[in-house]
Design a protein around this motif. Structure first.
Motif, PDB file in Angstrom:
ATOM      1  N   GLN A   1       0.615  -1.144   0.085  1.00  0.00           N
ATOM      2  CA  GLN A   1       0.083   0.090   0.091  1.00  0.00           C
ATOM      3  C   GLN A   1       0.892   1.322   0.052  1.00  0.00           C
ATOM      4  O   GLN A   1       1.749   1.262   0.463  1.00  0.00           O
ATOM      5  CB  GLN A   1      -0.824   0.048   1.189  1.00  0.00           C
ATOM      6  N   VAL A   2       0.426   2.376  -0.523  1.00  0.00           N
ATOM      7  CA  VAL A   2       0.990   3.464  -0.773  1.00  0.00           C
ATOM      8  C   VAL A   2      -0.024   4.578  -0.272  1.00  0.00           C
ATOM      9  O   VAL A   2      -1.053   4.649  -0.523  1.00  0.00           O
ATOM     10  CB  VAL A   2       1.475   3.919  -2.152  1.00  0.00           C
ATOM     11  N   GLN A   3       0.580   5.469   0.560  1.00  0.00           N
ATOM     12  CA  GLN A   3      -0.272   6.571   1.159  1.00  0.00           C
ATOM     13  C   GLN A   3       0.385   7.660   0.490  1.00  0.00           C
ATOM     14  O   GLN A   3       1.578   8.268   0.641  1.00  0.00           O
ATOM     15  CB  GLN A   3      -0.243   6.820   2.520  1.00  0.00           C
ATOM     16  N   LEU A   4      -0.388   8.857   0.203  1.00  0.00           N
ATOM     17  CA  LEU A   4      -0.021  10.118  -0.387  1.00  0.00           C
ATOM     18  C   LEU A   4      -0.559  11.132   0.188  1.00  0.00           C
ATOM     19  O   LEU A   4      -1.926  11.443   0.269  1.00  0.00           O
ATOM     20  CB  LEU A   4      -0.218  10.150  -2.038  1.00  0.00           C
ATOM     21  N   ALA A   5       0.060  12.298   0.368  1.00  0.00           N
ATOM     22  CA  ALA A   5      -0.683  13.326   1.377  1.00  0.00           C
ATOM     23  C   ALA A   5      -0.267  14.584   0.640  1.00  0.00           C
ATOM     24  O   ALA A   5       0.977  15.130   0.771  1.00  0.00           O
ATOM     25  CB  ALA A   5      -0.159  13.198   2.808  1.00  0.00           C
ATOM     26  N   GLU A   6      -1.226  15.451   0.204  1.00  0.00           N
ATOM     27  CA  GLU A   6      -1.183  16.534  -0.619  1.00  0.00           C
ATOM     28  C   GLU A   6      -1.419  17.764   0.269  1.00  0.00           C
ATOM     29  O   GLU A   6      -2.227  17.733   1.064  1.00  0.00           O
ATOM     30  CB  GLU A   6      -1.919  16.593  -2.003  1.00  0.00           C
ATOM     31  N   SER A   7      -0.514  18.928   0.050  1.00  0.00           N
ATOM     32  CA  SER A   7      -0.947  20.242   0.757  1.00  0.00           C
ATOM     33  C   SER A   7      -0.690  21.261  -0.359  1.00  0.00           C
ATOM     34  O   SER A   7       0.225  21.244  -1.067  1.00  0.00           O
ATOM     35  CB  SER A   7      -0.181  20.122   2.175  1.00  0.00           C
ATOM     36  N   GLY A   8      -1.277  22.502   0.249  1.00  0.00           N
ATOM     37  CA  GLY A   8      -0.429  23.841  -0.379  1.00  0.00           C
ATOM     38  C   GLY A   8      -1.358  24.329  -1.436  1.00  0.00           C
ATOM     39  O   GLY A   8      -1.190  25.509  -1.921  1.00  0.00           O
ATOM     40  N   GLY A   9      -2.682  23.821  -1.475  1.00  0.00           N
ATOM     41  CA  GLY A   9      -3.535  24.359  -2.546  1.00  0.00           C
ATOM     42  C   GLY A   9      -4.198  25.676  -1.924  1.00  0.00           C
ATOM     43  O   GLY A   9      -4.046  25.955  -0.582  1.00  0.00           O
ATOM     44  N   GLY A  10      -4.946  26.509  -2.636  1.00  0.00           N
ATOM     45  CA  GLY A  10      -5.676  27.520  -2.229  1.00  0.00           C
ATOM     46  C   GLY A  10      -6.331  28.343  -3.058  1.00  0.00           C
ATOM     47  O   GLY A  10      -6.287  28.018  -4.316  1.00  0.00           O
ATOM     48  N   LEU A  11      -6.535  29.557  -2.623  1.00  0.00           N
ATOM     49  CA  LEU A  11      -7.268  30.650  -3.573  1.00  0.00           C
ATOM     50  C   LEU A  11      -6.043  31.519  -3.862  1.00  0.00           C
ATOM     51  O   LEU A  11      -5.456  32.007  -2.805  1.00  0.00           O
ATOM     52  CB  LEU A  11      -8.309  31.284  -2.829  1.00  0.00           C
ATOM     53  N   VAL A  12      -5.874  32.026  -5.096  1.00  0.00           N
ATOM     54  CA  VAL A  12      -4.985  32.905  -5.508  1.00  0.00           C
ATOM     55  C   VAL A  12      -5.345  33.801  -6.573  1.00  0.00           C
ATOM     56  O   VAL A  12      -6.136  33.377  -7.369  1.00  0.00           O
ATOM     57  CB  VAL A  12      -3.657  32.351  -5.826  1.00  0.00           C
ATOM     58  N   GLN A  13      -4.966  34.876  -6.699  1.00  0.00           N
ATOM     59  CA  GLN A  13      -5.325  35.875  -7.826  1.00  0.00           C
ATOM     60  C   GLN A  13      -4.591  35.674  -9.115  1.00  0.00           C
ATOM     61  O   GLN A  13      -3.520  34.942  -9.103  1.00  0.00           O
ATOM     62  CB  GLN A  13      -5.182  37.390  -7.538  1.00  0.00           C
ATOM     63  N   PRO A  14      -4.925  35.671 -10.172  1.00  0.00           N
ATOM     64  CA  PRO A  14      -4.315  35.681 -11.282  1.00  0.00           C
ATOM     65  C   PRO A  14      -2.966  36.397 -11.613  1.00  0.00           C
ATOM     66  O   PRO A  14      -2.745  37.346 -11.056  1.00  0.00           O
ATOM     67  CB  PRO A  14      -5.364  36.259 -12.694  1.00  0.00           C
ATOM     68  N   SER A 108       0.184   4.956 -11.251  1.00  0.00           N
ATOM     69  CA  SER A 108      -0.440   3.830 -10.553  1.00  0.00           C
ATOM     70  C   SER A 108      -1.917   4.267 -10.181  1.00  0.00           C
ATOM     71  O   SER A 108      -2.285   5.051 -10.703  1.00  0.00           O
ATOM     72  CB  SER A 108       0.589   3.771  -9.457  1.00  0.00           C
ATOM     73  N   GLY A 109      -2.238   3.227  -9.337  1.00  0.00           N
ATOM     74  CA  GLY A 109      -3.738   3.405  -8.999  1.00  0.00           C
ATOM     75  C   GLY A 109      -3.762   3.946  -7.607  1.00  0.00           C
ATOM     76  O   GLY A 109      -4.907   4.136  -7.035  1.00  0.00           O
ATOM     77  N   TYR A 110      -2.657   4.437  -7.082  1.00  0.00           N
ATOM     78  CA  TYR A 110      -2.554   5.206  -5.797  1.00  0.00           C
ATOM     79  C   TYR A 110      -2.536   6.781  -5.960  1.00  0.00           C
ATOM     80  O   TYR A 110      -1.889   7.489  -6.824  1.00  0.00           O
ATOM     81  CB  TYR A 110      -1.154   4.896  -5.235  1.00  0.00           C
ATOM     82  N   TRP A 111      -3.595   7.327  -5.230  1.00  0.00           N
ATOM     83  CA  TRP A 111      -3.958   8.921  -5.359  1.00  0.00           C
ATOM     84  C   TRP A 111      -3.852   9.380  -4.007  1.00  0.00           C
ATOM     85  O   TRP A 111      -4.413   8.783  -3.110  1.00  0.00           O
ATOM     86  CB  TRP A 111      -5.450   9.150  -6.209  1.00  0.00           C
TER      87      TRP A 111
END
Length: 121
Positions: A1-14, A108-111
């Motif tokens: 098994q693989v675990q993936l943890a994303e971070s850093g998104g948000g709202l930003v102006q053009p 892969s099938g890991y997201w």
């Protein structure tokens, strides 16, 4: 098994910038690359950028010159520096562990759970 943890998104102006991070853990030794996909409402998920453990990179044309993918092998982490963001970059961004073989990247099938990036004034 693989675990993936994303971070850093948000709202930003053009024209603004964001940096996404994805930390991988588990049985990742079978994979030799990582990548970032995105999916906008009503559209298919697309590969935005990918990088091998050796530093080979690939980008879709629409982000070349604006986005930079990088990786820290010691931390099993991949980053996506996004500059000059435009409204069309708005999407949920997903991390994936991948395989690189004969010049091509294969998912892969890991997201991860995904991180929302919204570019709006």
């Amino acid at each position: 098994q693989v675990q993936l943890a994303e971070s850093g998104g948000g709202l930003v102006q053009p024209g603004g910038s964001l940096r996404l991070s994805c930390a991988a853990s588990g049985s990742i030794f079978v994979f030799n690359a990582m990548g970032w996909y995105r999916q906008a409402p009503g559209k298919e998920r697309e590969l935005v950028a990918a990088i091998t453990s050796g530093g080979i990179t690939n980008y879709i044309d629409s982000v070349k010159g604006r986005f930079t993918i990088s990786g820290d092998n010691a931390k099993n982490t991949v980053y996506l520096q996004m500059n000059s963001l435009q409204p069309e970059d708005t999407a949920v961004y997903y991390c994936n562990v991948m395989s690189y073989y004969r010049g091509s990247f294969y998912p892969s099938g890991y997201w991860g759970q995904g991180t929302q990036v919204t570019v709006s004034s």
